[in-house]
Scaffold this motif. Structure first.
Motif, PDB file in Angstrom:
ATOM      1  N   GLY A 116       0.776  -1.233   0.000  1.00 19.05           N
ATOM      2  CA  GLY A 116       0.000   0.000   0.000  1.00 19.05           C
ATOM      3  C   GLY A 116       0.800   1.272   0.000  1.00 19.05           C
ATOM      4  O   GLY A 116       0.241   2.358   0.165  1.00 19.05           O
ATOM      5  N   GLN A 117       2.114   1.188  -0.201  1.00 20.00           N
ATOM      6  CA  GLN A 117       2.946   2.375  -0.213  1.00 20.00           C
ATOM      7  C   GLN A 117       3.567   2.566  -1.595  1.00 20.00           C
ATOM      8  O   GLN A 117       4.023   1.599  -2.206  1.00 20.00           O
ATOM      9  CB  GLN A 117       4.058   2.280   0.842  1.00 20.00           C
ATOM     10  CG  GLN A 117       3.561   2.214   2.275  1.00 20.00           C
ATOM     11  CD  GLN A 117       4.704   2.223   3.272  1.00 20.00           C
ATOM     12  OE1 GLN A 117       5.836   2.578   2.946  1.00 20.00           O
ATOM     13  NE2 GLN A 117       4.417   1.827   4.506  1.00 20.00           N
ATOM     14  N   PRO A 118       3.603   3.813  -2.101  1.00 23.13           N
ATOM     15  CA  PRO A 118       4.231   4.040  -3.404  1.00 23.13           C
ATOM     16  C   PRO A 118       5.737   3.773  -3.327  1.00 23.13           C
ATOM     17  O   PRO A 118       6.368   4.000  -2.301  1.00 23.13           O
ATOM     18  CB  PRO A 118       3.950   5.522  -3.683  1.00 23.13           C
ATOM     19  CG  PRO A 118       3.746   6.127  -2.320  1.00 23.13           C
ATOM     20  CD  PRO A 118       3.108   5.060  -1.486  1.00 23.13           C
ATOM     21  N   ALA A 119       6.297   3.258  -4.404  1.00 22.90           N
ATOM     22  CA  ALA A 119       7.719   2.950  -4.437  1.00 22.90           C
ATOM     23  C   ALA A 119       8.258   3.158  -5.842  1.00 22.90           C
ATOM     24  O   ALA A 119       7.556   2.961  -6.834  1.00 22.90           O
ATOM     25  CB  ALA A 119       7.979   1.515  -3.977  1.00 22.90           C
ATOM     26  N   PHE A 120       9.514   3.551  -5.905  1.00 23.16           N
ATOM     27  CA  PHE A 120      10.215   3.785  -7.163  1.00 23.16           C
ATOM     28  C   PHE A 120      11.250   2.678  -7.324  1.00 23.16           C
ATOM     29  O   PHE A 120      12.215   2.606  -6.557  1.00 23.16           O
ATOM     30  CB  PHE A 120      10.879   5.166  -7.127  1.00 23.16           C
ATOM     31  CG  PHE A 120      11.509   5.592  -8.422  1.00 23.16           C
ATOM     32  CD1 PHE A 120      11.069   5.091  -9.637  1.00 23.16           C
ATOM     33  CD2 PHE A 120      12.530   6.523  -8.421  1.00 23.16           C
ATOM     34  CE1 PHE A 120      11.640   5.501 -10.836  1.00 23.16           C
ATOM     35  CE2 PHE A 120      13.110   6.944  -9.603  1.00 23.16           C
ATOM     36  CZ  PHE A 120      12.672   6.439 -10.817  1.00 23.16           C
ATOM     37  N   LEU A 121      11.047   1.796  -8.305  1.00 26.80           N
ATOM     38  CA  LEU A 121      11.891   0.624  -8.491  1.00 26.80           C
ATOM     39  C   LEU A 121      12.737   0.739  -9.752  1.00 26.80           C
ATOM     40  O   LEU A 121      12.339   1.377 -10.729  1.00 26.80           O
ATOM     41  CB  LEU A 121      11.039  -0.644  -8.567  1.00 26.80           C
ATOM     42  CG  LEU A 121      10.127  -0.947  -7.380  1.00 26.80           C
ATOM     43  CD1 LEU A 121       9.409  -2.283  -7.594  1.00 26.80           C
ATOM     44  CD2 LEU A 121      10.910  -0.958  -6.075  1.00 26.80           C
ATOM     45  N   LEU A 122      13.885   0.075  -9.728  1.00 27.80           N
ATOM     46  CA  LEU A 122      14.768  -0.008 -10.884  1.00 27.80           C
ATOM     47  C   LEU A 122      14.686  -1.407 -11.472  1.00 27.80           C
ATOM     48  O   LEU A 122      14.879  -2.401 -10.762  1.00 27.80           O
ATOM     49  CB  LEU A 122      16.215   0.301 -10.470  1.00 27.80           C
ATOM     50  CG  LEU A 122      17.277   0.204 -11.569  1.00 27.80           C
ATOM     51  CD1 LEU A 122      17.017   1.235 -12.664  1.00 27.80           C
ATOM     52  CD2 LEU A 122      18.678   0.390 -10.983  1.00 27.80           C
ATOM     53  N   ASP A 123      14.380  -1.498 -12.761  1.00 27.53           N
ATOM     54  CA  ASP A 123      14.340  -2.767 -13.484  1.00 27.53           C
ATOM     55  C   ASP A 123      15.636  -2.882 -14.287  1.00 27.53           C
ATOM     56  O   ASP A 123      15.822  -2.177 -15.286  1.00 27.53           O
ATOM     57  CB  ASP A 123      13.123  -2.818 -14.397  1.00 27.53           C
ATOM     58  CG  ASP A 123      12.969  -4.159 -15.111  1.00 27.53           C
ATOM     59  OD1 ASP A 123      13.789  -5.058 -14.855  1.00 27.53           O
ATOM     60  OD2 ASP A 123      12.031  -4.291 -15.922  1.00 27.53           O
ATOM     61  N   ILE A 124      16.542  -3.748 -13.848  1.00 27.36           N
ATOM     62  CA  ILE A 124      17.865  -3.881 -14.446  1.00 27.36           C
ATOM     63  C   ILE A 124      17.806  -4.936 -15.550  1.00 27.36           C
ATOM     64  O   ILE A 124      17.549  -6.100 -15.289  1.00 27.36           O
ATOM     65  CB  ILE A 124      18.908  -4.269 -13.387  1.00 27.36           C
ATOM     66  CG1 ILE A 124      18.935  -3.213 -12.270  1.00 27.36           C
ATOM     67  CG2 ILE A 124      20.298  -4.424 -14.004  1.00 27.36           C
ATOM     68  CD1 ILE A 124      19.723  -3.644 -11.052  1.00 27.36           C
ATOM     69  N   GLY A 125      18.056  -4.499 -16.789  1.00 27.53           N
ATOM     70  CA  GLY A 125      17.858  -5.381 -17.930  1.00 27.53           C
ATOM     71  C   GLY A 125      16.400  -5.416 -18.318  1.00 27.53           C
ATOM     72  O   GLY A 125      15.825  -6.482 -18.521  1.00 27.53           O
ATOM     73  N   SER A 126      15.801  -4.247 -18.452  1.00 22.91           N
ATOM     74  CA  SER A 126      14.347  -4.135 -18.609  1.00 22.91           C
ATOM     75  C   SER A 126      13.855  -4.598 -19.975  1.00 22.91           C
ATOM     76  O   SER A 126      12.674  -4.891 -20.129  1.00 22.91           O
ATOM     77  CB  SER A 126      13.913  -2.681 -18.384  1.00 22.91           C
ATOM     78  OG  SER A 126      14.602  -1.808 -19.265  1.00 22.91           O
ATOM     79  N   GLY A 127      14.736  -4.658 -20.972  1.00 19.09           N
ATOM     80  CA  GLY A 127      14.349  -5.156 -22.283  1.00 19.09           C
ATOM     81  C   GLY A 127      13.177  -4.404 -22.879  1.00 19.09           C
ATOM     82  O   GLY A 127      13.136  -3.173 -22.892  1.00 19.09           O
TER      83      GLY A 127
END
Length: 283
Positions: A48-59
């Motif tokens: 339930g909390q907003p988060a900023f994620l990094l997708d490594i090798g996002s293609g």
């Protein structure tokens, strides 16, 4: 002329047509979805909390679409321009960066609340050239050191990858630990040749204990994942239909503005009752 040694997933050698075929393959979509959902489970973000994620090798954004579905804001990095082009054509929500992760990142310290990576980490074990700075230990050191800086404290990073030996696992984990990470290896279904998956769960600060791998019969889980995947495909179709109509509602605008604020962009307009309201055409 001989083909160069692979230093990244095979997609780097794909043209646009091959990249689209790869992305549209339903079997690949399901495998990617299964591993992304498991990576998010291991990431253990507060609900339930907003988060900023990094997708490594996002293609082409297959994992990113799941991050969208789960309500996360994200950015993706990949070394393959053709895959990023497909991601742009598919109108994924995340910001995309062309990046050789073995050269390290240039993000601000503490930019991300977490990171995931699917089927990428093992490619850092290939030497780019014969130069010492292109050796796997140097590339891994640059990668983990700059990633550690880019993550907030506390947080986690979860990597699904394909090691070919215990020595590779030892090399990767030891360099990650020297960069400051805690955590360790998680193996799902270790006794199944088909379902076995290896994850590296890294922690910044007080990230808790390393999770346990999944055990027992893999077949039932695979059936459950397939059902989940089919539901996700239906959501993706609905989302695609909305995008084709070019509908950007208030929630979409608010999420993008929050993303810009988290990335330090200046002059982001304040939220108000007029945010995303369509202007009437006056004659």
């Amino acid at each position: 002329m001989s083909r160069p040694e692979l230093i990244a997933p095979p997609e780097i050698y794909y043209g646009d047509t091959e990249s689209k075929k790869y992305t549209n393959n339903t079997r690949i979509q399901q495998i990617q979805a299964d591993m992304t959902y498991r990576a998010l489970e291991l990431l253990n973000m507060p609900p339930g909390q907003p988060a900023f994620l990094l997708d490594i090798g996002s293609g082409s954004g297959l994992s990113g679409e799941i991050l969208d579905d789960e309500g996360y804001i994200w950015a993706g990095v990949d070394i393959a321009p053709s895959m990023l082009e497909v991601a742009l054509e598919r109108e994924v929500e995340g910001d995309l960066f062309l990046q050789d992760i073995g050269q390290g990142f240039g993000f601000r310290p503490g930019s991300f609340d977490g990171a995931i990576s699917i089927s990428v980490l093992q490619w850092l074990l290939n030497a780019e050239t014969s130069h010492p700075t292109s050796s796997p230990p140097h590339r891994l050191t640059r990668f983990f050191t700059t990633l550690f800086s880019a993550l907030r404290n506390p947080s986690r990073a979860v990597f699904q990858f394909y090691p070919s030996s215990d020595d590779q696992i030892q090399l990767i984990t030891s360099i990650a630990q020297r960069a400051g990470f805690g955590g360790g290896i998680v193996v799902d279904y270790p006794n199944s040749n088909k379902a076995k998956k290896v994850f590296l769960v890294l922690m910044v600060g007080s990230g808790g204990r390393t999770p346990q791998g999944l055990q027992g019969e893999a077949q039932g889980v695979e059936n459950g994942d397939k059902a989940k995947f089919e539901k996700r495909r239906e959501r993706a179709k609905a989302r695609s239909s909305i995008k084709k109509k070019n509908i950007k509602d208030r929630n979409w605008v608010l999420r993008k503005k929050e993303l810009y604020r988290q990335r330090g962009k200046e002059d982001v307009p304040r939220d108000s009752k007029y945010t995303a309201r369509k202007r009437k055409i006056r004659f």
